[in-house]
Design a protein around this motif. Structure first.
Motif, PDB file in Angstrom:
ATOM      1  N   ARG A 148      -0.407  15.260  16.864  1.00  0.00           N
ATOM      2  CA  ARG A 148      -0.497  15.132  15.407  1.00  0.00           C
ATOM      3  C   ARG A 148      -1.760  15.794  14.869  1.00  0.00           C
ATOM      4  O   ARG A 148      -1.719  16.551  13.903  1.00  0.00           O
ATOM      5  CB  ARG A 148      -0.445  13.665  14.992  1.00  0.00           C
ATOM      6  N   VAL A 149      -2.911  15.539  15.499  1.00  0.00           N
ATOM      7  CA  VAL A 149      -4.148  16.148  15.000  1.00  0.00           C
ATOM      8  C   VAL A 149      -4.161  17.653  15.250  1.00  0.00           C
ATOM      9  O   VAL A 149      -4.771  18.400  14.489  1.00  0.00           O
ATOM     10  CB  VAL A 149      -5.431  15.482  15.562  1.00  0.00           C
ATOM     11  N   HIS A 150      -3.469  18.092  16.277  1.00  0.00           N
ATOM     12  CA  HIS A 150      -3.360  19.527  16.551  1.00  0.00           C
ATOM     13  C   HIS A 150      -2.640  20.217  15.394  1.00  0.00           C
ATOM     14  O   HIS A 150      -3.046  21.295  14.953  1.00  0.00           O
ATOM     15  CB  HIS A 150      -2.625  19.747  17.869  1.00  0.00           C
ATOM     16  N   LYS A 151      -1.562  19.597  14.882  1.00  0.00           N
ATOM     17  CA  LYS A 151      -0.839  20.151  13.734  1.00  0.00           C
ATOM     18  C   LYS A 151      -1.729  20.174  12.490  1.00  0.00           C
ATOM     19  O   LYS A 151      -1.700  21.128  11.706  1.00  0.00           O
ATOM     20  CB  LYS A 151       0.424  19.341  13.453  1.00  0.00           C
ATOM     21  N   ILE A 152      -2.507  19.137  12.297  1.00  0.00           N
ATOM     22  CA  ILE A 152      -3.419  19.085  11.149  1.00  0.00           C
ATOM     23  C   ILE A 152      -4.478  20.179  11.278  1.00  0.00           C
ATOM     24  O   ILE A 152      -4.804  20.866  10.309  1.00  0.00           O
ATOM     25  CB  ILE A 152      -4.047  17.685  11.019  1.00  0.00           C
ATOM     26  N   ALA A 153      -4.998  20.363  12.489  1.00  0.00           N
ATOM     27  CA  ALA A 153      -5.992  21.416  12.729  1.00  0.00           C
ATOM     28  C   ALA A 153      -5.394  22.790  12.456  1.00  0.00           C
ATOM     29  O   ALA A 153      -6.030  23.645  11.833  1.00  0.00           O
ATOM     30  CB  ALA A 153      -6.521  21.326  14.158  1.00  0.00           C
ATOM     31  N   GLN A 154      -4.168  23.022  12.922  1.00  0.00           N
ATOM     32  CA  GLN A 154      -3.484  24.302  12.696  1.00  0.00           C
ATOM     33  C   GLN A 154      -3.332  24.567  11.203  1.00  0.00           C
ATOM     34  O   GLN A 154      -3.613  25.657  10.728  1.00  0.00           O
ATOM     35  CB  GLN A 154      -2.115  24.305  13.383  1.00  0.00           C
ATOM     36  N   ALA A 155      -2.897  23.550  10.466  1.00  0.00           N
ATOM     37  CA  ALA A 155      -2.719  23.709   9.017  1.00  0.00           C
ATOM     38  C   ALA A 155      -4.053  23.997   8.329  1.00  0.00           C
ATOM     39  O   ALA A 155      -4.139  24.870   7.464  1.00  0.00           O
ATOM     40  CB  ALA A 155      -2.069  22.459   8.429  1.00  0.00           C
ATOM     41  N   ALA A 156      -5.087  23.279   8.733  1.00  0.00           N
ATOM     42  CA  ALA A 156      -6.406  23.474   8.122  1.00  0.00           C
ATOM     43  C   ALA A 156      -6.914  24.891   8.376  1.00  0.00           C
ATOM     44  O   ALA A 156      -7.407  25.554   7.463  1.00  0.00           O
ATOM     45  CB  ALA A 156      -7.389  22.440   8.662  1.00  0.00           C
ATOM     46  N   LEU A 157      -6.785  25.362   9.592  1.00  0.00           N
ATOM     47  CA  LEU A 157      -7.255  26.703   9.933  1.00  0.00           C
ATOM     48  C   LEU A 157      -6.387  27.801   9.323  1.00  0.00           C
ATOM     49  O   LEU A 157      -6.838  28.928   9.166  1.00  0.00           O
ATOM     50  CB  LEU A 157      -7.322  26.869  11.454  1.00  0.00           C
ATOM     51  N   SER A 158      -5.154  27.448   8.970  1.00  0.00           N
ATOM     52  CA  SER A 158      -4.250  28.421   8.358  1.00  0.00           C
ATOM     53  C   SER A 158      -4.418  28.485   6.843  1.00  0.00           C
ATOM     54  O   SER A 158      -3.685  29.193   6.173  1.00  0.00           O
ATOM     55  CB  SER A 158      -2.801  28.081   8.705  1.00  0.00           C
ATOM     56  N   GLY A 159      -5.362  27.709   6.314  1.00  0.00           N
ATOM     57  CA  GLY A 159      -5.653  27.815   4.886  1.00  0.00           C
ATOM     58  C   GLY A 159      -5.139  26.694   4.020  1.00  0.00           C
ATOM     59  O   GLY A 159      -5.005  26.879   2.807  1.00  0.00           O
ATOM     60  N   ALA A 160      -4.866  25.525   4.581  1.00  0.00           N
ATOM     61  CA  ALA A 160      -4.440  24.389   3.755  1.00  0.00           C
ATOM     62  C   ALA A 160      -5.519  24.108   2.710  1.00  0.00           C
ATOM     63  O   ALA A 160      -6.711  24.286   2.974  1.00  0.00           O
ATOM     64  CB  ALA A 160      -4.212  23.155   4.631  1.00  0.00           C
ATOM     65  N   PRO A 161      -5.120  23.676   1.520  1.00  0.00           N
ATOM     66  CA  PRO A 161      -6.111  23.401   0.469  1.00  0.00           C
ATOM     67  C   PRO A 161      -7.108  22.327   0.906  1.00  0.00           C
ATOM     68  O   PRO A 161      -6.749  21.382   1.596  1.00  0.00           O
ATOM     69  CB  PRO A 161      -5.263  22.877  -0.693  1.00  0.00           C
ATOM     70  N   ARG A 162      -8.344  22.506   0.500  1.00  0.00           N
ATOM     71  CA  ARG A 162      -9.403  21.529   0.800  1.00  0.00           C
ATOM     72  C   ARG A 162      -9.744  20.784  -0.484  1.00  0.00           C
ATOM     73  O   ARG A 162     -10.688  21.131  -1.171  1.00  0.00           O
ATOM     74  CB  ARG A 162     -10.637  22.228   1.338  1.00  0.00           C
ATOM     75  N   THR A 163      -8.974  19.765  -0.770  1.00  0.00           N
ATOM     76  CA  THR A 163      -9.141  19.050  -2.037  1.00  0.00           C
ATOM     77  C   THR A 163      -9.460  17.568  -1.866  1.00  0.00           C
ATOM     78  O   THR A 163      -9.573  16.855  -2.856  1.00  0.00           O
ATOM     79  CB  THR A 163      -7.855  19.183  -2.871  1.00  0.00           C
ATOM     80  N   LEU A 164      -9.622  17.108  -0.653  1.00  0.00           N
ATOM     81  CA  LEU A 164      -9.802  15.672  -0.420  1.00  0.00           C
ATOM     82  C   LEU A 164     -11.247  15.204  -0.554  1.00  0.00           C
ATOM     83  O   LEU A 164     -11.495  14.093  -1.011  1.00  0.00           O
ATOM     84  CB  LEU A 164      -9.280  15.294   0.975  1.00  0.00           C
ATOM     85  N   THR A 165     -12.209  16.001  -0.133  1.00  0.00           N
ATOM     86  CA  THR A 165     -13.591  15.512  -0.003  1.00  0.00           C
ATOM     87  C   THR A 165     -14.559  16.069  -1.033  1.00  0.00           C
ATOM     88  O   THR A 165     -15.747  15.770  -0.967  1.00  0.00           O
ATOM     89  CB  THR A 165     -14.141  15.833   1.394  1.00  0.00           C
ATOM     90  N   ASN A 166     -14.086  16.885  -1.949  1.00  0.00           N
ATOM     91  CA  ASN A 166     -14.944  17.455  -2.987  1.00  0.00           C
ATOM     92  C   ASN A 166     -16.133  18.216  -2.396  1.00  0.00           C
ATOM     93  O   ASN A 166     -17.271  18.043  -2.816  1.00  0.00           O
ATOM     94  CB  ASN A 166     -15.403  16.355  -3.953  1.00  0.00           C
ATOM     95  N   GLY A 167     -15.849  19.021  -1.372  1.00  0.00           N
ATOM     96  CA  GLY A 167     -16.881  19.881  -0.788  1.00  0.00           C
ATOM     97  C   GLY A 167     -17.811  19.200   0.191  1.00  0.00           C
ATOM     98  O   GLY A 167     -18.892  19.723   0.486  1.00  0.00           O
ATOM     99  N   ALA A 168     -17.425  18.068   0.750  1.00  0.00           N
ATOM    100  CA  ALA A 168     -18.303  17.328   1.660  1.00  0.00           C
ATOM    101  C   ALA A 168     -18.629  18.131   2.912  1.00  0.00           C
ATOM    102  O   ALA A 168     -17.793  18.860   3.443  1.00  0.00           O
ATOM    103  CB  ALA A 168     -17.663  16.004   2.057  1.00  0.00           C
ATOM    104  N   THR A 169     -19.865  17.982   3.383  1.00  0.00           N
ATOM    105  CA  THR A 169     -20.297  18.601   4.634  1.00  0.00           C
ATOM    106  C   THR A 169     -20.802  17.554   5.629  1.00  0.00           C
ATOM    107  O   THR A 169     -21.215  17.904   6.726  1.00  0.00           O
ATOM    108  CB  THR A 169     -21.405  19.646   4.386  1.00  0.00           C
ATOM    109  N   TYR A 170     -20.762  16.301   5.238  1.00  0.00           N
ATOM    110  CA  TYR A 170     -21.167  15.204   6.122  1.00  0.00           C
ATOM    111  C   TYR A 170     -20.211  14.034   5.930  1.00  0.00           C
ATOM    112  O   TYR A 170     -19.630  13.873   4.863  1.00  0.00           O
ATOM    113  CB  TYR A 170     -22.588  14.710   5.795  1.00  0.00           C
TER     114      TYR A 170
END
Length: 177
Positions: free
Chosen positions: A120-142
């Motif tokens: 499951r996390v592998h699929k999430i990682a694949q989606a994230a690296l393929s350009g899934a929108p980053r809208t959950l954390t409002n630019g968090a780095t920590y």
């Protein structure tokens, strides 16, 4: 030749020249079905350009840092890692970020025991690296779990809480009195 016919001939030549690369395209040579296949093939190629090493690093980080979270929490942790990759103060690769000393608490030599969770996390990682929108954390780095309160958390702007993790953005330091 009349003025209208001359103008029409010139426009036709211009259109033909402009469209010649499109008409000569192998994607259109065999009709719309072939063009759709070519488009889908190009999308697949973009997805497979993800570095397998970065995919493995991100999937392992998600597994060890957020396997107890729901998919939204796991996507949020992936966002933090990718936000760091894009940030000038962090390494420029996923593996560089994940393996940066003192940043992630899991043992890099630990074994993956829950194969379904890892898939499951592998699929999430694949989606994230393929350009899934980053809208959950409002630019968090920590981020950190709610069970601890690290000293650095007072210095950064808190952006959100998802599951058991609290997220912070490092580009806006807060005054500490």
């Amino acid at each position: 030749m009349s003025m209208k016919m001359s103008w029409l001939a010139r426009v036709s030549v211009c259109v033909a020249v402009a469209l010649s690369p499109v008409l000569a395209s192998p994607a259109l040579a065999n009709g719309p079905a072939k063009a759709a296949h070519e488009t889908k093939s190009k999308q697949t190629r973009v997805e497979t350009q993800v570095s397998q090493r970065d995919l493995q690093c991100l999937a392992e980080a998600l597994y060890f840092e957020a396997r107890g979270e729901g998919s939204q929490g796991q996507r949020a942790v992936a966002e933090v890692i990718l936000n760091r990759v894009d940030h000038p103060r962090f390494p420029k690769t996923v593996c560089g970020v994940v393996n940066q000393r003192g940043q992630f608490t899991y043992n890099k030599n630990a074994r993956i025991r829950e194969k379904g969770t890892y898939a499951r996390v592998h699929k999430i990682a694949q989606a994230a690296l393929s350009g899934a929108p980053r809208t959950l954390t409002n630019g968090a780095t920590y981020f950190h779990t709610g069970r601890v309160k690290p000293s650095w958390s007072r210095r950064f702007e808190r952006t959100t809480r998802i599951g058991s993790h609290i997220f912070y953005r490092s580009d806006r330091r807060l005054a500490v009195n």
